[in-house]
Design an enzyme around this catalytic site. Structure first.
Site, PDB file in Angstrom:
ATOM      1  N   TYR A 267       0.806  -1.276  -0.030  1.00 18.72           N
ATOM      2  CA  TYR A 267      -0.013   0.119   0.144  1.00 18.72           C
ATOM      3  C   TYR A 267       0.647   1.301  -0.120  1.00 18.72           C
ATOM      4  O   TYR A 267       0.819   2.125  -0.830  1.00 18.72           O
ATOM      5  CB  TYR A 267      -0.922   0.014   1.441  1.00 18.72           C
ATOM      6  CG  TYR A 267      -1.404   1.190   1.582  1.00 18.72           C
ATOM      7  CD1 TYR A 267      -2.816   1.807   0.894  1.00 18.72           C
ATOM      8  CD2 TYR A 267      -1.088   2.050   2.573  1.00 18.72           C
ATOM      9  CE1 TYR A 267      -3.429   2.750   1.133  1.00 18.72           C
ATOM     10  CE2 TYR A 267      -1.774   3.188   2.820  1.00 18.72           C
ATOM     11  CZ  TYR A 267      -2.806   3.667   2.142  1.00 18.72           C
ATOM     12  OH  TYR A 267      -3.430   4.867   2.593  1.00 18.72           O
TER      13      TYR A 267
ATOM     14  N   LYS B 163       1.340   4.323  -2.477  1.00 18.23           N
ATOM     15  CA  LYS B 163       0.990   5.722  -2.374  1.00 18.23           C
ATOM     16  C   LYS B 163       2.192   6.786  -2.818  1.00 18.23           C
ATOM     17  O   LYS B 163       2.004   7.848  -3.133  1.00 18.23           O
ATOM     18  CB  LYS B 163       0.396   5.760  -0.738  1.00 18.23           C
ATOM     19  CG  LYS B 163      -0.682   5.324  -0.376  1.00 18.23           C
ATOM     20  CD  LYS B 163      -1.906   5.664  -0.995  1.00 18.23           C
ATOM     21  CE  LYS B 163      -2.428   7.012  -0.693  1.00 18.23           C
ATOM     22  NZ  LYS B 163      -3.648   7.289  -1.148  1.00 18.23           N
TER      23      LYS B 163
HETATM   24  N1  LIG Z   1      -7.975   5.697   6.506  1.00 14.41           N
HETATM   25  C1  LIG Z   1      -6.649   6.378   6.899  1.00 14.41           C
HETATM   26  O1  LIG Z   1      -6.000   6.066   8.045  1.00 14.41           O
HETATM   27  C2  LIG Z   1      -5.843   6.884   5.708  1.00 14.41           C
HETATM   28  C3  LIG Z   1      -6.267   6.940   4.526  1.00 14.41           C
HETATM   29  N2  LIG Z   1      -5.444   7.641   3.689  1.00 14.41           N
HETATM   30  C4  LIG Z   1      -6.135   7.669   2.276  1.00 14.41           C
HETATM   31  O2  LIG Z   1      -7.436   8.375   2.015  1.00 14.41           O
HETATM   32  C5  LIG Z   1      -7.936   7.780   1.012  1.00 14.41           C
HETATM   33  C6  LIG Z   1      -9.403   7.607   1.556  1.00 14.41           C
HETATM   34  O3  LIG Z   1      -9.288   6.399   2.260  1.00 14.41           O
HETATM   35  P1  LIG Z   1     -10.615   5.773   3.307  1.00 14.41           P
HETATM   36  O4  LIG Z   1     -11.766   6.817   3.193  1.00 14.41           O
HETATM   37  O5  LIG Z   1     -10.032   5.573   4.629  1.00 14.41           O
HETATM   38  O6  LIG Z   1     -10.700   4.333   2.392  1.00 14.41           O
HETATM   39  P2  LIG Z   1     -12.334   3.723   1.824  1.00 14.41           P
HETATM   40  O7  LIG Z   1     -11.910   2.425   1.275  1.00 14.41           O
HETATM   41  O8  LIG Z   1     -13.129   4.057   2.910  1.00 14.41           O
HETATM   42  O9  LIG Z   1     -12.459   4.648   0.455  1.00 14.41           O
HETATM   43  C7  LIG Z   1     -11.827   4.402  -0.490  1.00 14.41           C
HETATM   44  C8  LIG Z   1     -13.022   4.536  -1.844  1.00 14.41           C
HETATM   45  O10 LIG Z   1     -12.220   4.362  -3.055  1.00 14.41           O
HETATM   46  C9  LIG Z   1     -12.965   3.539  -3.870  1.00 14.41           C
HETATM   47  N3  LIG Z   1     -12.080   2.745  -4.971  1.00 14.41           N
HETATM   48  C10 LIG Z   1     -11.192   1.675  -4.617  1.00 14.41           C
HETATM   49  N4  LIG Z   1     -10.848   1.197  -5.669  1.00 14.41           N
HETATM   50  C11 LIG Z   1     -11.384   2.118  -6.795  1.00 14.41           C
HETATM   51  C12 LIG Z   1     -11.347   2.056  -7.998  1.00 14.41           C
HETATM   52  N5  LIG Z   1     -10.595   1.262  -8.882  1.00 14.41           N
HETATM   53  N6  LIG Z   1     -12.326   2.908  -8.803  1.00 14.41           N
HETATM   54  C13 LIG Z   1     -13.145   3.496  -8.227  1.00 14.41           C
HETATM   55  N7  LIG Z   1     -13.111   3.808  -6.887  1.00 14.41           N
HETATM   56  C14 LIG Z   1     -12.414   2.993  -6.101  1.00 14.41           C
HETATM   57  C15 LIG Z   1     -13.759   2.507  -2.741  1.00 14.41           C
HETATM   58  O11 LIG Z   1     -14.955   1.813  -3.212  1.00 14.41           O
HETATM   59  C16 LIG Z   1     -14.118   3.351  -1.544  1.00 14.41           C
HETATM   60  O12 LIG Z   1     -15.303   4.033  -1.734  1.00 14.41           O
HETATM   61  C17 LIG Z   1      -7.248   6.683   0.322  1.00 14.41           C
HETATM   62  O13 LIG Z   1      -6.600   7.271  -0.790  1.00 14.41           O
HETATM   63  C18 LIG Z   1      -6.285   6.493   1.520  1.00 14.41           C
HETATM   64  O14 LIG Z   1      -4.929   6.061   0.863  1.00 14.41           O
HETATM   65  C19 LIG Z   1      -4.429   8.192   3.955  1.00 14.41           C
HETATM   66  C20 LIG Z   1      -4.038   8.305   5.251  1.00 14.41           C
HETATM   67  C21 LIG Z   1      -4.526   7.531   6.137  1.00 14.41           C
HETATM   68  C1  LIG Z   2      -4.030  -4.553  16.164  1.00 14.55           C
HETATM   69  C2  LIG Z   2      -3.849  -3.520  16.764  1.00 14.55           C
HETATM   70  C3  LIG Z   2      -2.322  -3.640  17.112  1.00 14.55           C
HETATM   71  C4  LIG Z   2      -4.071  -2.156  15.910  1.00 14.55           C
HETATM   72  C5  LIG Z   2      -5.584  -1.799  15.705  1.00 14.55           C
HETATM   73  C6  LIG Z   2      -5.571  -0.490  14.958  1.00 14.55           C
HETATM   74  C7  LIG Z   2      -5.161  -0.534  13.650  1.00 14.55           C
HETATM   75  C8  LIG Z   2      -5.959  -1.259  12.545  1.00 14.55           C
HETATM   76  C9  LIG Z   2      -4.945   0.874  12.885  1.00 14.55           C
HETATM   77  C10 LIG Z   2      -3.876   1.887  14.123  1.00 14.55           C
HETATM   78  C11 LIG Z   2      -3.144   2.791  13.147  1.00 14.55           C
HETATM   79  C12 LIG Z   2      -3.609   2.698  11.922  1.00 14.55           C
HETATM   80  C13 LIG Z   2      -3.282   3.085  10.661  1.00 14.55           C
HETATM   81  C14 LIG Z   2      -3.864   2.939   9.479  1.00 14.55           C
HETATM   82  C15 LIG Z   2      -4.802   1.891   9.544  1.00 14.55           C
HETATM   83  C16 LIG Z   2      -5.375   1.330  10.633  1.00 14.55           C
HETATM   84  C17 LIG Z   2      -4.225   1.081  11.506  1.00 14.55           C
HETATM   85  C18 LIG Z   2      -3.171   0.249  11.375  1.00 14.55           C
HETATM   86  C19 LIG Z   2      -3.181   3.480   8.258  1.00 14.55           C
HETATM   87  C20 LIG Z   2      -2.129   2.327   7.651  1.00 14.55           C
HETATM   88  C21 LIG Z   2      -4.328   3.629   7.035  1.00 14.55           C
HETATM   89  C22 LIG Z   2      -3.658   3.963   5.745  1.00 14.55           C
HETATM   90  C23 LIG Z   2      -2.560   5.028   5.781  1.00 14.55           C
HETATM   91  O1  LIG Z   2      -2.234   5.682   4.910  1.00 14.55           O
HETATM   92  C24 LIG Z   2      -1.807   5.119   7.136  1.00 14.55           C
HETATM   93  C25 LIG Z   2      -2.600   4.881   8.265  1.00 14.55           C
HETATM   94  C26 LIG Z   2      -1.614   4.752   9.822  1.00 14.55           C
HETATM   95  C27 LIG Z   2      -2.385   4.431  11.007  1.00 14.55           C
END
Ligand SMILES: NC(=O)C1=CN([C@@H]2O[C@H](COP(=O)(O)OP(=O)(O)OC[C@H]3O[C@@H](n4cnc5c(N)ncnc54)[C@H](O)[C@@H]3O)[C@@H](O)[C@H]2O)C=CC1
Ligand SMILES: CC(C)CCC[C@@H](C)[C@H]1CC[C@H]2C3=C(CC[C@]12C)[C@@]1(C)CCC(=O)C[C@@H]1CC3
Length: 346
Positions: free
Chosen positions: A144, A148
């Site tokens: 991943y 990214k």
């Molecule tokens: N959740 C986190 O802690 C973090 C997330 N991000 C980034 O934030 C963004 C959003 O993440 P979330 O909302 O957590 O994920 P999510 O999984 O809830 O949303 C991602 C969306 O992208 C869509 N998608 C995936 N593949 C696709 C494709 N081929 N064509 C069209 N749509 C597609 C999915 O259907 C989904 O609705 C991502 O780019 C992720 O890398 C960055 C840092 C931390």
């Molecule tokens: C099983 C336990 C040790 C941890 C449970 C919580 C984790 C699932 C989350 C804690 C930090 C989170 C995190 C992300 C995903 C969910 C966690 C690992 C990311 C990897 C999501 C995508 C990103 O771009 C970075 C995030 C960093 C923190």
């Protein structure tokens, strides 16, 4: 005439708008008077003011209609990190992002805001108050993160201040909040299996967790400040809650808030990391025979046992960013939003 110009500049598209962050972003954009086109591989809701386009972003012909007459595009689509599927990440995050950029250029889109990740510089070593000047991870801990990094480079390199597409990347970290499909659900599932009794390492490591509404605020500020003469062009920006917290305090607050016990017993970091590496290799070898996804992946163990918090000074300086929701309120609102995940609820 003035009304027409204002109306068209309040149009935008959200690629990945059905997801956790995407939907919060769409809701905020609607509240700010935008008309929104959502492009996603799945449709997860309906809202007045949103036109939905279902398709794969790797298919330019499917994407183009969603970008018609749209000056601003947010790209926050990605496969879930937990899928750990290298070919899928490569196809969607890298090849797909190339297609998004081409489609934006062909459609005359003026601004593209990418959701990147602060983890593009993380490779398992401590990061304390890291700035955007840190180099990209040379050895990312998972597929991943590897993709990214490539995705962010593609988008930032595409920035053209001379009348072309303007680009900027937002790097959030550890997004949480209502409807998050990842952090709280994985944490609760692990607790329900009795595996959240242990603290990995000494438990003093500080980490950024960022409330989803603050991440949304950062995206909208970036879009509205992105102009040919602004410092945002072609740059990445950390967006965090600006309140680093001990990883295990954050986990404990969420667990206790939902009625589970906080982790208490310590395990040595290197021991757990070594075991996670072994399990990951085993899962890789067994993949053709059986689907087996370890909860404690090397990336998760590293995130749980090291410092990783980031400075958002650049976002404060260049776009006036200040997180609107503090951590205490954000955790309370998140916990409240998951009644079905409370201890004792089936
Ligand atoms: N959740 C986190 O802690 C973090 C997330 N991000 C980034 O934030 C963004 C959003 O993440 P979330 O909302 O957590 O994920 P999510 O999984 O809830 O949303 C991602 C969306 O992208 C869509 N998608 C995936 N593949 C696709 C494709 N081929 N064509 C069209 N749509 C597609 C999915 O259907 C989904 O609705 C991502 O780019 C992720 O890398 C960055 C840092 C931390
Ligand atoms: C099983 C336990 C040790 C941890 C449970 C919580 C984790 C699932 C989350 C804690 C930090 C989170 C995190 C992300 C995903 C969910 C966690 C690992 C990311 C990897 C999501 C995508 C990103 O771009 C970075 C995030 C960093 C923190």
């Amino acid at each position: 005439m003035a009304t027409r110009v204002r109306a068209s500049s309040k149009r935008c598209a959200v690629i990945g708008g059905s997801g956790f962050l995407g939907r919060h972003l769409v809701e905020r954009l609607l509240a700010r008077g935008y008309c929104v086109a959502v492009f996603d591989i799945r449709q997860s809701y309906e809202l007045p003011g949103v036109t939905f386009y279902q398709g794969d972003l790797c298919d330019k012909q499917a994407l183009l209609p969603a970008l018609k007459d749209v000056p601003l595009v947010f790209h926050c689509a990605s496969p879930a990190p937990a899928s750990d599927d290298r070919a899928l990440f490569q196809r969607v995050n890298v090849q797909g992002t190339r297609i998004v950029i081409q489609a934006c250029k062909e459609s005359g889109v003026q601004k593209l805001v990418l959701t990147s990740s602060a983890s593009v510089v993380y490779e398992g070593a401590d990061i304390k108050d890291g700035t955007e000047d840190l180099p990209y991870a040379r050895k990312p801990l998972d597929y991943y993160t590897e993709t990214k990094i490539q995705q962010e480079k593609l988008v930032l390199d595409a920035c053209d201040k001379d009348g072309g597409l303007l680009t900027v990347a937002i790097r959030p970290h550890g997004i949480f909040g209502p409807r998050d499909p990842q952090l709280v659900p994985i944490l609760v599932a692990t607790a329900r299996r009795g595996k959240m009794k242990f603290i990995i390492g000494d438990g003093t490591n500080l980490v950024d967790f960022t409330f989803v509404e603050n991440v949304v605020h950062g995206h909208i500020l970036a879009a509205e400040h992105l102009r040919p003469e602004s410092p945002l062009c072609g740059k990445p920006y950390h967006i965090t809650n600006d309140e680093p917290i001990r990883f295990w305090d954050f986990m404990s607050k969420v667990l206790v808030g939902l009625g589970y016990a906080a982790p208490r017993y310590h395990l040595p970091y290197m021991l757990v990391y070594g075991l996670a590496m072994l399990l990951w290799l085993l899962a890789l070898v067994l993949r053709p025979l059986m689907a087996f996804k370890p909860t404690f992946t090397p990336m998760r163990v590293a995130l749980a046992g090291t410092h990783h918090y980031y400075s958002c000074e650049r976002a404060k300086r260049d776009m006036g960013y200040k997180p609107p929701v503090g951590l205490t309120e954000a955790i309370a609102r998140t916990v409240e939003s998951y009644p079905h995940l409370r201890h004792g609820v089936a």
